[in-house]
Design an enzyme around this catalytic site. Structure first.
Site, PDB file in Angstrom:
ATOM      1  N   HIS A   1       0.806  -1.225   0.000  1.00 20.84           N
ATOM      2  CA  HIS A   1       0.000   0.000   0.000  1.00 20.84           C
ATOM      3  C   HIS A   1       0.841   1.279   0.000  1.00 20.84           C
ATOM      4  O   HIS A   1       0.632   2.183  -0.818  1.00 20.84           O
ATOM      5  CB  HIS A   1      -0.888   0.043   1.245  1.00 20.84           C
TER       6      HIS A   1
HETATM    7  C1  BDR Z   1      -2.406   0.811   5.650  1.00 25.00           C
HETATM    8  O1  BDR Z   1      -2.520   0.367   7.008  1.00 25.00           O
HETATM    9  C2  BDR Z   1      -1.260  -0.079   7.473  1.00 25.00           C
HETATM   10  O2  BDR Z   1      -1.384  -1.356   8.013  1.00 25.00           O
HETATM   11  C3  BDR Z   1      -0.343  -0.130   6.281  1.00 25.00           C
HETATM   12  O3  BDR Z   1       0.978   0.228   6.653  1.00 25.00           O
HETATM   13  C4  BDR Z   1      -0.932   0.857   5.319  1.00 25.00           C
HETATM   14  O4  BDR Z   1      -0.429   2.153   5.535  1.00 25.00           O
HETATM   15  C5  BDR Z   1      -3.220  -0.108   4.752  1.00 25.00           C
HETATM   16  O5  BDR Z   1      -4.564  -0.070   5.113  1.00 25.00           O
END
Ligand code: BDR
Ligand code: CA
Length: 316
Positions: free
Chosen positions: A242
């Site tokens: 992400h």
């Molecule tokens: C986001 O939530 C965190 O767990 C990850 O680092 C990312 O930024 C994804 O939903």
């Protein structure tokens, strides 16, 4: 080449770690500092992880410890150790870094960096937006110095990953997100709509592991926990990165379908943490609605090889 000044606001975190290495590999980014926020683990663990990555890879950036509670002061009850491990980096057992965080807080650093810079500064926020909301609250004058906040978070046309409506970074501090959305600062939201369309397969992970030396080894180590989490969800090949995808959106917007409009965040009721986007031509918020995963993998791979590749004769 024009380089632009960036602050990286992060909660490392497995995909945060990959994003930090990617930012270091981007020639157009002039990274001013790393600000940490609680989220994937406690604020102390997230800060230690940022310091560890900087130390292991010789990254010359200051690390500024930020918020350990939400904008309204709420403490976290449950960190997502099932995704990122108890230590936030996949419980590999890394030794503690000897580097220490800087003496000023994340919010104070954001204020100071914005005020001292002659050019506008961009912020890439890949965790809860608590530090930025605090910085805007204590020093509203800096808003005019922030060119844009690019954020990983939210979901518009797909389900959330914490509740049906809410994505983790927004769910963790909806008031902070709405504070940013209500400011006049331009925002590019790169949420689950786009990040889920750029996934790395096990075969691609193996290529990185083989080709990127210690960076490849590190990514392989921390990803084992992440792979197990995705396998437990029935996803056996491929996982999203992400935060790295949000970093790519800053530099390669043409690889995304981006719409203009107005963003708000629901802060109460069952839909708490939901991002609401009203499309409007000329709106000062932008949302990435989809992404070209194959092209983004090529970009990611090329940048990482150029920075960390062990065989310089090998081009991708
Ligand atoms: C986001 O939530 C965190 O767990 C990850 O680092 C990312 O930024 C994804 O939903
Ligand atoms: Ca993150």
């Amino acid at each position: 080449m024009d380089r632009y000044k960036l602050i990286f606001d992060t909660d490392p975190g497995i995909d945060d770690a990959v994003a930090l290495l990617l930012l270091h590999a981007m020639p157009s980014v002039d990274l001013q500092g790393i600000t940490t926020v609680f989220g994937n683990a406690s604020i102390e663990d997230c800060t230690r992880n940022a310091l560890y990555i900087c130390e292991r890879f010789g990254l010359p950036y200051g690390v500024f410890q930020g918020a350990g509670v939400s904008f309204l002061g709420a403490e976290e009850e449950d960190y997502p150790d099932f995704v990122h491990g108890r230590d936030g980096l996949g419980d590999v057992g890394f030794s503690p870094p000897s580097r220490l965080p800087a003496k000023i807080s994340a919010a104070d650093f954001i204020v100071q960096a914005a005020r001292m810079s002659s050019d506008p500064i961009e912020i890439l926020a890949v965790g809860r937006m608590t530090n930025i909301a605090r910085a805007f609250e204590i020093a509203p004058d800096i808003k005019s110095k922030i060119r844009r906040v690019v954020m990983m978070g939210g979901a518009v046309g797909v389900a959330g990953n914490v509740t049906e409506w809410a994505e983790a970074n927004i769910y963790g501090d909806p008031e902070a997100a709405d504070h940013i959305f209500m400011s006049d600062v331009p925002v590019l939201m790169v949420g689950l709509d786009a990040t889920l369309m750029h996934q790395i397969s096990r075969t691609q992970l193996a290529t990185l592991t083989d080709d990127l030396g210690d960076a490849g080894e590190f990514i392989w180590q921390i990803k084992q926990h992440y792979l197990n989490f995705y396998a437990s969800k029935g996803v056996f090949d491929g996982f999203p990165i992400h935060d790295a995808t949000a970093a790519l959106a800053m530099i390669f917007p043409d690889d995304f379908e981006i719409a203009e409009g107005d963003l708000r965040c629901v802060t109460a009721g069952d839909q708490r943490g939901r991002t609401i986007f009203s499309e409007r031509h000329g709106g000062h918020h932008q949302v990435a609605l989809s992404a070209q995963g194959t092209t983004l993998w090529r970009r990611f791979n090329a940048l990482m090889h150029a920075q960390f590749g062990v065989d310089s004769s090998k081009t991708v």
